[in-house]
Design a protein around this motif. Structure first.
Motif, short mmCIF file in Angstrom:
data_model
loop_
_atom_site.label_atom_id
_atom_site.label_comp_id
_atom_site.label_asym_id
_atom_site.label_seq_id
_atom_site.Cartn_x
_atom_site.Cartn_y
_atom_site.Cartn_z
N PHE A 192 0.82 -1.22 0.00
CA PHE A 192 0.00 0.00 0.00
C PHE A 192 0.85 1.27 0.00
N PRO A 193 1.93 1.35 0.82
CA PRO A 193 2.77 2.56 0.78
C PRO A 193 3.36 2.82 -0.61
N PHE A 194 3.74 1.75 -1.31
CA PHE A 194 4.30 1.94 -2.65
C PHE A 194 3.25 2.46 -3.62
N ILE A 195 2.03 1.93 -3.52
CA ILE A 195 0.95 2.41 -4.38
C ILE A 195 0.68 3.89 -4.11
N LYS A 196 0.66 4.26 -2.84
CA LYS A 196 0.42 5.67 -2.48
C LYS A 196 1.56 6.55 -2.98
N ASN A 197 2.79 6.03 -2.92
CA ASN A 197 3.93 6.81 -3.41
C ASN A 197 3.83 7.02 -4.91
N MET A 198 3.35 6.02 -5.63
CA MET A 198 3.18 6.17 -7.08
C MET A 198 2.13 7.25 -7.39
N VAL A 199 1.05 7.27 -6.62
CA VAL A 199 0.01 8.28 -6.83
C VAL A 199 0.59 9.68 -6.62
N LYS A 200 1.35 9.85 -5.53
CA LYS A 200 1.96 11.15 -5.24
C LYS A 200 2.95 11.56 -6.33
#
Length: 240
Positions: free
Chosen positions: A141-149
């Motif tokens: 989940f943190p990696f997915i959120k980082n991609m969005v940012k």
């Protein structure tokens, strides 16, 4: 109508979650097996494809202002929702269900030995899901959120230690399938969560909680397998 036969179950549910009720009625797995086409699941379940598509169409045409369009949500919001809604549900409800199952085994296990297997399976589920959710919350989940940012800021995304998001996603989907099969056995052992005629209130309440837990798990897995994960894979390709 013909082209809809090749559409996947997961795609239908991703576009309108209300269709999940139709698939559940026909014992069609829309989460772990969501990649199967309508034609494939109808053949397996011996269901008339035309009848199923007619039922789905009726749902799609019905107005429902309360329906949540998860498919339109940003991925970081969806990941947060899964964690705060479904992950917390597992943690909160599992403690209560285990207590009730232990009580059933102590009181009714002599006449219903299948309760011990049900208890064993549910405890295995809770243990495995606990580790599963920790991996999602700490790594995926943190990696997915980082991609969005990174996309919002038009920046490069830091390369993860797992090389590609497809790797942890493949692991998570495999673990989802294991839990789906585990709950399939629980459903069979409980006669689709139907307490015996002589079953006490605790018996009925426990089985009702198990049914609700499975339904919540199906929604949980659906949101990941059919929406979050495929979109995360597409998003990662944008940084290639």
């Amino acid at each position: 109508m013909e082209n809809l036969r090749d559409k996947t179950v997961g795609a239908f549910v991703a576009e309108d979650f209300r269709t999940a009720a139709v698939f559940s009625k026909y014992k069609i797995d829309f989460c772990c097996k969501g990649h199967k086409t309508i034609n494939e699941v109808c053949i397996k379940q011996n269901v008339d494809t035309r009848v199923l598509l007619k039922k789905i169409n009726e749902v799609l045409l019905a107005e429902d202002s309360n329906a949540i369009d998860f498919n339109s949500w940003p991925l970081d919001l969806l990941a947060d929702y899964i964690e705060k809604t479904h992950h917390r549900y597992v943690v909160d409800k599992s403690v209560i269900i285990i207590q009730f199952l232990n009580k059933l085994c102590n009181v009714h296990g002599g006449r219903h030995p299948e309760l011990f297997r049900i208890n064993e399976l549910f405890n295995q589920c809770v243990t495995e899901l606990s580790q599963h959710m920790k991996k999602e919350e700490a790594i995926l989940f943190p990696f997915i959120k980082n991609m969005v940012k990174a996309k919002e800021r038009d920046e490069a995304v830091l390369q993860p230690g797992f090389e590609s998001v497809t790797n942890p996603i493949a692991m998570m989907m495999h673990e989802h399938e294991v839990e789906g099969e585990r709950f399939g056995e629980i459903s069979d052992l409980t006669n689709d969560y139907t307490a015996p005629s002589e079953g006490c209130t605790t018996y009925k309440v426990t089985f009702a909680m198990l049914r609700e837990f499975e339904e919540n798990l199906h929604t949980h897995i659906h949101l990941e397998n059919n929406i979050l994960f495929p979109k995360a894979i597409i998003l990662e390709k944008e940084f290639s």
